[in-house]
Design an enzyme around this catalytic site. Structure first.
Site, PDB file in Angstrom:
ATOM      1  N   PHE A 205       1.114  -1.095   0.561  1.00 48.86           N
ATOM      2  CA  PHE A 205       0.216   0.048   0.343  1.00 48.86           C
ATOM      3  C   PHE A 205       0.988   1.031  -0.074  1.00 48.86           C
ATOM      4  O   PHE A 205       0.264   2.525  -0.301  1.00 48.86           O
ATOM      5  CB  PHE A 205      -1.057  -0.077   0.748  1.00 48.86           C
ATOM      6  N   LYS A 206       2.144   0.920  -0.028  1.00 50.17           N
ATOM      7  CA  LYS A 206       2.981   1.952   0.469  1.00 50.17           C
ATOM      8  C   LYS A 206       3.594   2.635  -0.992  1.00 50.17           C
ATOM      9  O   LYS A 206       3.216   3.529  -0.421  1.00 50.17           O
ATOM     10  CB  LYS A 206       4.614   1.920   0.805  1.00 50.17           C
ATOM     11  N   ASP A 207       3.095   2.582  -2.124  1.00 51.96           N
ATOM     12  CA  ASP A 207       3.131   2.875  -3.365  1.00 51.96           C
ATOM     13  C   ASP A 207       1.946   3.970  -3.427  1.00 51.96           C
ATOM     14  O   ASP A 207       1.967   5.037  -4.084  1.00 51.96           O
ATOM     15  CB  ASP A 207       3.031   1.865  -4.511  1.00 51.96           C
TER      16      ASP A 207
END
Length: 486
Positions: A123-125
């Protein structure tokens, strides 16, 4: 839009002025002077937007100093099916963050919001890809360069490095806890051979890495001399970029603005769920925000008792959901600022106490530091805890019932979400990563390997480039100096 420090620094910079940094000069974190509000008419208008246009609408309320056409070009460049292409079977890459119904039990609905279709499968993307483009845009305008100094427990590092690799005027120095990430996470970072990427494996835990990032951010002379910036979730732009997918999840799960949803968020550093808090403060109809922790349950303890008690490195567990192996939640200060009615003097005193005594107490009991615990429910927060046995059981259960394979952190989220789901209020679990990133535990749970998207088949066997160091700020600063050319 102007921003204030949680510790009261007098200056009120704009979005671009805080974009490249992390902490405020007084060691606080930035928040908007006032949260922008979203009307029902705006929500109606946003229901049919692409993800890129929704990001433009939300971010436009915060980055008011960036021209509209420039911001649109940045969101259009970031949120494309080409960037977020690592979809499951049946998913459309055009949707970027599709919702899936996990289970329906009468009037209780549990959904999963897929956030891991980006280049590093986490999810950091969702925020980091935008941050890379924002950094490059700003640095080009200023004809400047930046040395990014960050810490990761697993996913932030790879997301940052993939977002920044090859970017003009940017170098990345990333700390990670030595031998405490999954083999996939380690390979994703350490196999990068780009000249502007530097990986440092620290003998310690994530909190040691994070403490060094804060120490360097607070060394204002060094920070300015060597042009230090941060991509950790203390960076405001990262948090606000995550606000977008809360709006997207709500709009996909509802048909009318009088409906509410809840979110369960696997939580370690409090950045992801802090974005949900901001969305709720903007007026998004969120009933509850559930923080799902693993064995490192500092946040769960606070939301159950009002006591915030950080753990020492020796008390921090190394678990099978390693991205949440955090015992000092950096973004938590942002919520406490709001909980204390934005009393910067008290916030500064409480977090000074964290550094000296290891925590504070807002339970209202004898000898406590305040009685704000009773106000937590007004902000929609609740919590729960999961352990290794729970995540194995959850992974097995979802795979057996629905043929759905999830990663270990998302399993923590599902386990806790099931304990809090209410009739008539859809519960959305935010996905943390694709299961391939934690294949060791997938094999333990299911006796099979997780499917890997194309391009990641043999990543663990690629050559790796990294430095091993002690948890020593001076040693790390010397390494930065030696590799900046400044």
């Amino acid at each position: 839009m102007r921003y204030v420090s949680t510790r009261g620094h007098a200056a009120q910079p704009n979005f671009s002025e805080i974009l490249l940094g992390g902490l405020a000069p007084d060691g606080g974190l930035y928040l908007p002077a006032e949260y922008p509000q979203v009307s029902g008419a705006e929500l109606d208008a946003w229901r049919g937007l692409s993800y890129a246009d929704l990001a433009l609408a939300v971010l436009g309320k915060f980055a008011t100093d960036i021209p509209h056409d420039d911001l649109k070009a940045l969101t259009d460049k970031t949120y494309t099916a080409g960037v977020y292409r690592n979809t499951r079977a049946g998913e459309s890459a055009e949707r970027i963050t599709p919702l899936h119904v996990i289970e329906q039990d009468g009037d209780k609905t549990l959904l999963l919001q897929a956030l891991s279709n980006g280049p590093t499968l986490a999810f950091k993307d969702m925020a980091m890809q935008l941050l890379g483009n924002l950094f490059e845009y700003t640095l080009d305008k200023q004809q400047a360069e930046l040395n990014i100094f960050g810490a990761t427990s697993g996913d932030t590092g790879s997301a940052a490095e993939y977002a920044m690799r090859g970017k003009h005027g940017i170098r990345v120095f990333m700390l990670s806890p030595h031998l405490k990430m999954s083999s996939f996470q380690t390979a994703q970072m350490f196999s990068l051979q780009d000249d502007n990427i530097f990986n440092i494996a620290v003998k310690g835990v994530f909190d040691d890495c994070q403490d060094m990032v804060k120490a360097v951010s607070n060394d204002l002379v060094f920070k300015v001399r060597y042009k230090i910036g941060t991509v950790n979730s203390i960076n405001w732009a990262r948090v606000v970029a995550q606000v977008v997918y809360y709006f997207r999840g709500y709009l996909e799960a509802t048909t009318r603005n009088d409906q509410e949803v809840s979110f369960t968020v696997p939580s370690g550093n409090f950045g992801n769920i802090c974005a949900g808090h901001i969305a709720r403060m903007m007026g998004l109809p969120i009933d509850q925000l559930i923080a799902a922790t693993n064995e490192n349950n500092v946040l769960d303890e606070f939301f159950r008792t009002g006591i915030y008690r950080v753990r020492k490195s020796t008390e921090t567990y190394h678990t099978t959901s390693p991205s949440m192996d955090i015992s000092k939640a950096s973004n938590f200060e942002r919520f406490v600022f709001d909980l204390l009615d934005r009393d910067a003097v008290r916030v500064k005193a409480l977090f000074a106490k964290v550094e000296t005594t290891g925590g504070f107490d807002l339970s209202g009991g004898p000898g406590s530091d305040g009685d704000e615990f009773h106000k937590i429910a007004q902000f929609g927060f609740a919590s729960g805890r999961s352990c290794h046995a729970d995540r194995l059981a959850t992974i097995r259960d979802l795979h057996a019932r629905y043929g759905l394979m999830i990663d270990t952190h998302t399993a923590d989220g599902v386990k806790v979400a099931r304990e809090h789901v209410k009739a008539g209020v859809p519960m959305i679990v935010l996905e943390t990563a694709l299961p391939a990133k934690f294949n060791e535990t997938i094999r333990e749970a299911l006796d099979t390997d997780a499917e890997r998207p194309p391009g990641f088949e043999n990543i663990e066997f690629l050559p790796q480039r990294f430095e091993v160091m002690d948890a020593d700020v001076k040693q790390v600063q010397a390494f930065i100096v030696a590799h900046t050319g400044l």
